[in-house]
Design a protein around this motif. Sequence first.
Motif, PDB file in Angstrom:
ATOM      1  N   SER A  18      -8.366  -7.397   2.405  1.00 41.28           N
ATOM      2  CA  SER A  18      -7.412  -8.714   1.829  1.00 41.28           C
ATOM      3  C   SER A  18      -7.351  -7.610   1.021  1.00 41.28           C
ATOM      4  O   SER A  18      -7.546  -6.729   0.217  1.00 41.28           O
ATOM      5  CB  SER A  18      -7.755  -9.251   0.863  1.00 41.28           C
ATOM      6  OG  SER A  18      -6.940 -10.155   0.266  1.00 41.28           O
ATOM      7  N   PRO A  19      -5.855  -6.992   1.084  1.00 40.11           N
ATOM      8  CA  PRO A  19      -5.284  -7.976   2.153  1.00 40.11           C
ATOM      9  C   PRO A  19      -4.997  -7.057   3.779  1.00 40.11           C
ATOM     10  O   PRO A  19      -5.651  -6.575   3.545  1.00 40.11           O
ATOM     11  CB  PRO A  19      -3.321  -6.915   1.461  1.00 40.11           C
ATOM     12  CG  PRO A  19      -3.881  -6.149   1.292  1.00 40.11           C
ATOM     13  CD  PRO A  19      -4.752  -5.723   0.659  1.00 40.11           C
ATOM     14  N   ALA A  20      -4.489  -8.340   4.543  1.00 42.37           N
ATOM     15  CA  ALA A  20      -4.288  -7.908   5.586  1.00 42.37           C
ATOM     16  C   ALA A  20      -3.715  -6.394   6.033  1.00 42.37           C
ATOM     17  O   ALA A  20      -4.733  -5.871   7.471  1.00 42.37           O
ATOM     18  CB  ALA A  20      -4.251  -8.206   7.194  1.00 42.37           C
ATOM     19  N   SER A  21      -3.284  -6.218   5.565  1.00 40.63           N
ATOM     20  CA  SER A  21      -2.377  -4.838   5.739  1.00 40.63           C
ATOM     21  C   SER A  21      -2.735  -3.345   5.754  1.00 40.63           C
ATOM     22  O   SER A  21      -2.934  -2.447   5.880  1.00 40.63           O
ATOM     23  CB  SER A  21      -1.158  -4.597   5.080  1.00 40.63           C
ATOM     24  OG  SER A  21      -0.724  -4.651   3.604  1.00 40.63           O
ATOM     25  N   MET A  22      -3.941  -4.065   4.313  1.00 36.46           N
ATOM     26  CA  MET A  22      -5.218  -2.329   4.458  1.00 36.46           C
ATOM     27  C   MET A  22      -6.003  -1.880   5.736  1.00 36.46           C
ATOM     28  O   MET A  22      -5.830  -0.998   5.686  1.00 36.46           O
ATOM     29  CB  MET A  22      -6.642  -2.945   3.313  1.00 36.46           C
ATOM     30  CG  MET A  22      -7.477  -2.012   3.607  1.00 36.46           C
ATOM     31  SD  MET A  22      -6.681  -0.762   2.371  1.00 36.46           S
ATOM     32  CE  MET A  22      -6.981  -1.892   0.743  1.00 36.46           C
ATOM     33  N   THR A  24      -4.473  -1.261   9.025  1.00 37.14           N
ATOM     34  CA  THR A  24      -3.347  -0.369   9.099  1.00 37.14           C
ATOM     35  C   THR A  24      -2.944   0.801   8.192  1.00 37.14           C
ATOM     36  O   THR A  24      -2.736   1.775   8.335  1.00 37.14           O
ATOM     37  CB  THR A  24      -1.952  -1.475   9.572  1.00 37.14           C
ATOM     38  OG1 THR A  24      -1.903  -2.022   8.668  1.00 37.14           O
ATOM     39  CG2 THR A  24      -3.008  -2.276  11.052  1.00 37.14           C
ATOM     40  N   ASP A  25      -2.813   0.427   6.968  1.00 33.85           N
ATOM     41  CA  ASP A  25      -2.127   1.343   6.029  1.00 33.85           C
ATOM     42  C   ASP A  25      -2.597   2.529   5.462  1.00 33.85           C
ATOM     43  O   ASP A  25      -2.788   3.797   5.435  1.00 33.85           O
ATOM     44  CB  ASP A  25      -1.487   0.131   5.550  1.00 33.85           C
ATOM     45  CG  ASP A  25      -0.588  -0.606   5.533  1.00 33.85           C
ATOM     46  OD1 ASP A  25       0.590  -0.290   5.369  1.00 33.85           O
ATOM     47  OD2 ASP A  25      -0.500  -1.575   4.253  1.00 33.85           O
ATOM     48  N   TYR A  26      -4.563   2.128   5.582  1.00 31.41           N
ATOM     49  CA  TYR A  26      -5.016   2.558   5.029  1.00 31.41           C
ATOM     50  C   TYR A  26      -6.898   2.143   6.112  1.00 31.41           C
ATOM     51  O   TYR A  26      -7.672   1.966   5.483  1.00 31.41           O
ATOM     52  CB  TYR A  26      -6.034   2.045   3.772  1.00 31.41           C
ATOM     53  CG  TYR A  26      -4.977   2.984   2.151  1.00 31.41           C
ATOM     54  CD1 TYR A  26      -4.561   3.653   1.897  1.00 31.41           C
ATOM     55  CD2 TYR A  26      -4.222   1.350   1.660  1.00 31.41           C
ATOM     56  CE1 TYR A  26      -3.098   3.714   1.152  1.00 31.41           C
ATOM     57  CE2 TYR A  26      -3.244   1.436   1.060  1.00 31.41           C
ATOM     58  CZ  TYR A  26      -2.174   2.578   0.207  1.00 31.41           C
ATOM     59  OH  TYR A  26      -1.200   3.264  -0.379  1.00 31.41           O
ATOM     60  N   ASP A 203      -1.809  -3.235  -1.428  1.00 25.94           N
ATOM     61  CA  ASP A 203      -0.452  -4.220  -0.721  1.00 25.94           C
ATOM     62  C   ASP A 203       0.619  -3.138   0.074  1.00 25.94           C
ATOM     63  O   ASP A 203       0.896  -3.936   0.841  1.00 25.94           O
ATOM     64  CB  ASP A 203      -0.160  -5.315  -1.483  1.00 25.94           C
ATOM     65  CG  ASP A 203      -0.596  -6.133  -2.288  1.00 25.94           C
ATOM     66  OD1 ASP A 203      -1.587  -6.325  -2.014  1.00 25.94           O
ATOM     67  OD2 ASP A 203      -0.599  -7.304  -2.363  1.00 25.94           O
ATOM     68  N   TYR A 204       0.497  -2.083  -0.661  1.00 24.78           N
ATOM     69  CA  TYR A 204       1.496  -1.013   0.262  1.00 24.78           C
ATOM     70  C   TYR A 204       1.396  -0.408   0.513  1.00 24.78           C
ATOM     71  O   TYR A 204       0.366   0.627  -0.049  1.00 24.78           O
ATOM     72  CB  TYR A 204       3.097  -1.312  -1.137  1.00 24.78           C
ATOM     73  CG  TYR A 204       3.219  -2.696  -1.300  1.00 24.78           C
ATOM     74  CD1 TYR A 204       3.954  -3.577  -1.190  1.00 24.78           C
ATOM     75  CD2 TYR A 204       2.816  -2.634  -2.659  1.00 24.78           C
ATOM     76  CE1 TYR A 204       4.638  -4.473  -0.681  1.00 24.78           C
ATOM     77  CE2 TYR A 204       3.306  -3.977  -3.475  1.00 24.78           C
ATOM     78  CZ  TYR A 204       3.703  -5.353  -2.491  1.00 24.78           C
ATOM     79  OH  TYR A 204       4.052  -6.085  -3.091  1.00 24.78           O
ATOM     80  N   PRO A 205       1.833   1.329   1.643  1.00 27.35           N
ATOM     81  CA  PRO A 205       1.039   2.287   2.288  1.00 27.35           C
ATOM     82  C   PRO A 205       1.671   3.472   0.974  1.00 27.35           C
ATOM     83  O   PRO A 205       1.823   4.497   1.520  1.00 27.35           O
ATOM     84  CB  PRO A 205       1.788   2.083   3.288  1.00 27.35           C
ATOM     85  CG  PRO A 205       2.407   1.474   2.863  1.00 27.35           C
ATOM     86  CD  PRO A 205       2.532   0.218   2.589  1.00 27.35           C
TER      87      PRO A 205
END
Length: 245
Positions: A18-22, A24-26, A203-205
């Motif tokens: 969490s978040p789901a973007s983790m 792909t971002d990291y 939450d952000y790359p």
Amino acid sequence: MTLRVTVWNENVHEQNGSPASMATDYPEGMHGAIAAGLRRLLPDAEVRTATLQEPEHGLTAEVLDATDVLLWWGHIAHEQVDDAIVDRVQERVLGGMGLLVLHSGHFSKIFKRLMGTTCSLKWRNEGERELVWTVAPRHEIVDGIPNPIVVPAQEMYGEFFDIPEPDELVFISSFTGGEVFRSGVTYTRGAGRVFYFSPGDQDYPVYQQDEIQRVLANGVRWAAPRAGRSLPEVSNPQRDWFVAG
């Protein structure tokens, strides 16, 4: 001498997805992204990572003895950090180890202890644009850094930021909603240098941005121990201070 750097991350968002973007971002975790940027920009440095889940949170006496600069990222697990480890890190900072505290690490035990204040701030997370303005153009931390740094989406941090008066104010951020924030400040504690830098959220790359990686690399260079930077031996003879000697 080889510059020895340890990147510490509580590693909780990476563990719980969490978040789901983790993912792909990291994909290697935020600590992995930060360490990769430092290895790219400081090719002669030795860069290791450590996380909360490791024995002694990855910050054993041996690791800290082999660390010139420690980077600290934490968010939702500050209270899980053992006080004995905080004591150990504080001792090393006072003795000359550099410390970079990142984003929500402002609420970490180690930063609050070194500052002696609540370190509270105003915040809102709506993915707003952040402009990071350089206000100390001759400082070595801003070497090669554009003014401003544009962070397309970021959590808003705003004033009032309850910290002591900084030794140096390096960056001020402005946000779409109109808030401003002292986003890059430096301190000296004992023989150690401390740099707090706020851009960088789970939450952000943000830590994938070249400009942000360069600030961190510059910060590591700045915080690295200098020759002769060590606490002097203090003589403390037993005496009665109320009797003239």
